[in-house]
Design an enzyme around this catalytic site. Sequence first.
Site, PDB file in Angstrom:
ATOM      1  N   GLN A   1       0.844  -1.205   0.000  1.00 63.58           N
ATOM      2  CA  GLN A   1       0.000   0.000   0.000  1.00 63.58           C
ATOM      3  C   GLN A   1       0.881   1.258   0.000  1.00 63.58           C
ATOM      4  O   GLN A   1       1.536   1.558   1.009  1.00 63.58           O
ATOM      5  CB  GLN A   1      -0.872  -0.013   1.265  1.00 63.58           C
TER       6      GLN A   1
ATOM      7  N   GLU B   1      -5.417   8.163  17.997  1.00 64.16           N
ATOM      8  CA  GLU B   1      -6.011   9.504  18.159  1.00 64.16           C
ATOM      9  C   GLU B   1      -6.940   9.811  16.982  1.00 64.16           C
ATOM     10  O   GLU B   1      -8.049  10.319  17.163  1.00 64.16           O
ATOM     11  CB  GLU B   1      -4.899  10.571  18.232  1.00 64.16           C
TER      12      GLU B   1
ATOM     13  N   SER C   1       1.011   6.445   2.674  1.00 60.73           N
ATOM     14  CA  SER C   1       1.673   7.422   3.554  1.00 60.73           C
ATOM     15  C   SER C   1       2.903   8.035   2.893  1.00 60.73           C
ATOM     16  O   SER C   1       3.610   7.386   2.130  1.00 60.73           O
ATOM     17  CB  SER C   1       2.133   6.745   4.853  1.00 60.73           C
TER      18      SER C   1
ATOM     19  N   GLU D   1      -9.120  -1.622   5.763  1.00 61.65           N
ATOM     20  CA  GLU D   1      -7.838  -1.837   6.440  1.00 61.65           C
ATOM     21  C   GLU D   1      -8.053  -1.968   7.945  1.00 61.65           C
ATOM     22  O   GLU D   1      -7.489  -2.839   8.597  1.00 61.65           O
ATOM     23  CB  GLU D   1      -6.899  -0.655   6.152  1.00 61.65           C
TER      24      GLU D   1
HETATM   25  C1  LIG Z   1       4.017  -0.898  11.499  1.00 58.50           C
HETATM   26  C2  LIG Z   1       3.488   0.116  10.526  1.00 58.50           C
HETATM   27  C3  LIG Z   1       3.151  -0.273   9.244  1.00 58.50           C
HETATM   28  C4  LIG Z   1       2.676   0.680   8.314  1.00 58.50           C
HETATM   29  N1  LIG Z   1       2.387   0.258   7.041  1.00 58.50           N
HETATM   30  C5  LIG Z   1       1.985   1.173   6.123  1.00 58.50           C
HETATM   31  C6  LIG Z   1       1.774   0.785   4.757  1.00 58.50           C
HETATM   32  O1  LIG Z   1       1.939  -0.381   4.384  1.00 58.50           O
HETATM   33  N2  LIG Z   1       1.406   1.722   3.852  1.00 58.50           N
HETATM   34  C7  LIG Z   1       1.214   3.027   4.221  1.00 58.50           C
HETATM   35  O2  LIG Z   1       0.830   3.801   3.358  1.00 58.50           O
HETATM   36  N3  LIG Z   1       1.410   3.433   5.495  1.00 58.50           N
HETATM   37  C8  LIG Z   1       1.808   2.547   6.456  1.00 58.50           C
HETATM   38  N4  LIG Z   1       2.033   2.939   7.757  1.00 58.50           N
HETATM   39  C9  LIG Z   1       1.924   4.358   8.078  1.00 58.50           C
HETATM   40  C10 LIG Z   1       0.785   4.754   8.984  1.00 58.50           C
HETATM   41  O3  LIG Z   1      -0.454   4.684   8.313  1.00 58.50           O
HETATM   42  C11 LIG Z   1       1.081   6.167   9.488  1.00 58.50           C
HETATM   43  O4  LIG Z   1       2.259   6.095  10.273  1.00 58.50           O
HETATM   44  C12 LIG Z   1      -0.034   6.744  10.309  1.00 58.50           C
HETATM   45  O5  LIG Z   1      -1.155   7.004   9.522  1.00 58.50           O
HETATM   46  C13 LIG Z   1       0.394   8.044  11.050  1.00 58.50           C
HETATM   47  O6  LIG Z   1       0.981   8.954  10.187  1.00 58.50           O
HETATM   48  P1  LIG Z   1       2.384   9.638  10.563  1.00 58.50           P
HETATM   49  O7  LIG Z   1       3.360   8.548  10.894  1.00 58.50           O
HETATM   50  O8  LIG Z   1       2.740  10.563   9.458  1.00 58.50           O
HETATM   51  O9  LIG Z   1       2.133  10.439  11.906  1.00 58.50           O
HETATM   52  P2  LIG Z   1       1.458  11.894  12.035  1.00 58.50           P
HETATM   53  O10 LIG Z   1       0.239  11.947  11.189  1.00 58.50           O
HETATM   54  O11 LIG Z   1       2.511  12.911  11.806  1.00 58.50           O
HETATM   55  O12 LIG Z   1       1.013  11.895  13.537  1.00 58.50           O
HETATM   56  C14 LIG Z   1       1.900  12.259  14.625  1.00 58.50           C
HETATM   57  C15 LIG Z   1       1.079  12.263  15.907  1.00 58.50           C
HETATM   58  O13 LIG Z   1       0.076  13.295  15.843  1.00 58.50           O
HETATM   59  C16 LIG Z   1      -1.205  12.747  16.126  1.00 58.50           C
HETATM   60  N5  LIG Z   1      -2.227  13.412  15.315  1.00 58.50           N
HETATM   61  C17 LIG Z   1      -2.153  13.703  13.991  1.00 58.50           C
HETATM   62  N6  LIG Z   1      -3.303  14.281  13.564  1.00 58.50           N
HETATM   63  C18 LIG Z   1      -4.115  14.366  14.654  1.00 58.50           C
HETATM   64  C19 LIG Z   1      -5.443  14.848  14.843  1.00 58.50           C
HETATM   65  N7  LIG Z   1      -6.155  15.387  13.840  1.00 58.50           N
HETATM   66  N8  LIG Z   1      -5.991  14.750  16.099  1.00 58.50           N
HETATM   67  C20 LIG Z   1      -5.276  14.198  17.126  1.00 58.50           C
HETATM   68  N9  LIG Z   1      -4.005  13.730  16.986  1.00 58.50           N
HETATM   69  C21 LIG Z   1      -3.438  13.787  15.765  1.00 58.50           C
HETATM   70  C22 LIG Z   1      -1.088  11.291  15.747  1.00 58.50           C
HETATM   71  O14 LIG Z   1      -2.047  10.498  16.435  1.00 58.50           O
HETATM   72  C23 LIG Z   1       0.340  10.960  16.168  1.00 58.50           C
HETATM   73  O15 LIG Z   1       0.387  10.654  17.534  1.00 58.50           O
HETATM   74  C24 LIG Z   1       2.512   2.023   8.705  1.00 58.50           C
HETATM   75  C25 LIG Z   1       2.854   2.416  10.012  1.00 58.50           C
HETATM   76  C26 LIG Z   1       3.351   1.477  10.909  1.00 58.50           C
HETATM   77  C27 LIG Z   1       3.704   1.923  12.306  1.00 58.50           C
END
Ligand SMILES: Cc1cc2nc3c(=O)[nH]c(=O)nc-3n(C[C@H](O)[C@H](O)[C@H](O)COP(=O)(O)OP(=O)(O)OC[C@H]3O[C@@H](n4cnc5c(N)ncnc54)[C@H](O)[C@@H]3O)c2cc1C
Length: 393
Positions: free
Chosen positions: A112, A363, A115, A230
């Site tokens: 996928q 969150e 991100s 998902e």
């Molecule tokens: C093990 C693992 C596998 C993954 N596999 C995939 C994959 O195969 N394909 C893919 O596309 N992605 C994948 N991901 C990515 C995952 O979907 C993202 O890490 C996730 O959506 C969070 O995005 P970010 O890491 O950019 O954090 P951010 O969005 O930057 O968030 C940082 C912090 O801010 C908080 N936050 C952000 N917005 C808000 C809000 N509106 N209200 C309250 N709190 C908020 C979040 O909860 C978090 O604590 C994977 C992640 C992990 C850990």
Amino acid sequence: MTDAAELRRRTAELLAANPPATTDRLDFLKARFDAGLAWVHYPEGLGGLAAPRSLQAVVDTELEAAGAPDNDPRRIGIGLGMAAPTILGYGTDEQKRRFLRPLWVGEEVWCQLFSEPGAGSDLAALGTRAVREGDDWIVNGQKVWTSSAHVARWAILIARTDPDRPKHRGITYFVCDMTDPGVDVRPLRQITGEAEFNEVFLTDVRIPDAHRLGEVGDGWRVAQTTLMNERVSIGGMRIPREGGMIGPVSKTWRERPELRTADLHQRLLTLWVDAEVARLTGERLRQQMVAGQPGPEGSGMKLAFARLNQEISGLEVELRGEEGLLYDDWTMRRPELVDFTGRDAGYRYLRSKGNSIEGGTSEVLLNIVAERVLGLPSEPRTDKDVAWKDLAR
Ligand SMILES: Cc1cc2nc3c(=O)[nH]c(=O)nc-3n(C[C@H](O)[C@H](O)[C@H](O)COP(=O)(O)OP(=O)(O)OC[C@H]3O[C@@H](n4cnc5c(N)ncnc54)[C@H](O)[C@@H]3O)c2cc1C
């Protein structure tokens, strides 16, 4: 309508024509797909019989009893849980015929590409660009945290096709060929020491327009189908009693009486009941899904799943005392499948940290439940009508 008796009859026919003991594994799975017994709720000709989804258990039970091979769902989880329902919902007939069979039998693994470094929770802010060139799209950008990209043949990809429109409206959904020379997959090492996920650089990747899913500019709506599914596929997997994270800790409790304390006993009982309630709620959710796509209740399931996995694996580490965090191997593995409950207690404890991030953070899922289930006021969104190119990034 196909009922349980009819499914049993067809399953017996499949087994008679393809005895599991003497039939090649892949041949058996292909025959099962062609017999409509792969996912019975899918349409005829696409691995199903348009039967009620709840009847899948009838087929699975018969096949398991006969020692038939399965399609190793943990290895192809992204394909089964996310790509397939999206292709079914938005794909052309040709796309459905091309992709679904090799996906289900496990010949082709999917990943996928959603991100990005600047677009996780706020996924609609993504900047990967797809520009039309004749019958193709040329894609440039960077994706991150891409699980299984190192073993994937295909990816579901969302990219920006119109930067002049507001962020949710200028996105288009594609199927990306991971063997394209412009796809560069690099491992990202996790807290567990493994590199189960990757960063993926896309440089002039060519995608035929025939591999677009849904309309140009409608990718956000298509992506909702993927994301809703998902959450159910991560949080609502079908498991037997004690099949999830509660299994190993219960086993240790039974086998190692010298580790027990009254406090841990009470906590284990509470978590055991919570895990069983979550498991049965998952069963009910899957039955409700007979009627259509999962709704926000999938987010609730995934929230509970993440909390439970973290609390249970924490309890297991405490129970094991000094040996709890001992870790078998710190070499960087490149696993072919995502296994939340595998390996030892230390691994489970560390891996479960990701459960509250992957597939939407807890969150963000709380926000979804608050808005769509409880009807609470939504977060202020000031960027809804601003062109993506004018947003501060
Ligand atoms: C093990 C693992 C596998 C993954 N596999 C995939 C994959 O195969 N394909 C893919 O596309 N992605 C994948 N991901 C990515 C995952 O979907 C993202 O890490 C996730 O959506 C969070 O995005 P970010 O890491 O950019 O954090 P951010 O969005 O930057 O968030 C940082 C912090 O801010 C908080 N936050 C952000 N917005 C808000 C809000 N509106 N209200 C309250 N709190 C908020 C979040 O909860 C978090 O604590 C994977 C992640 C992990 C850990």
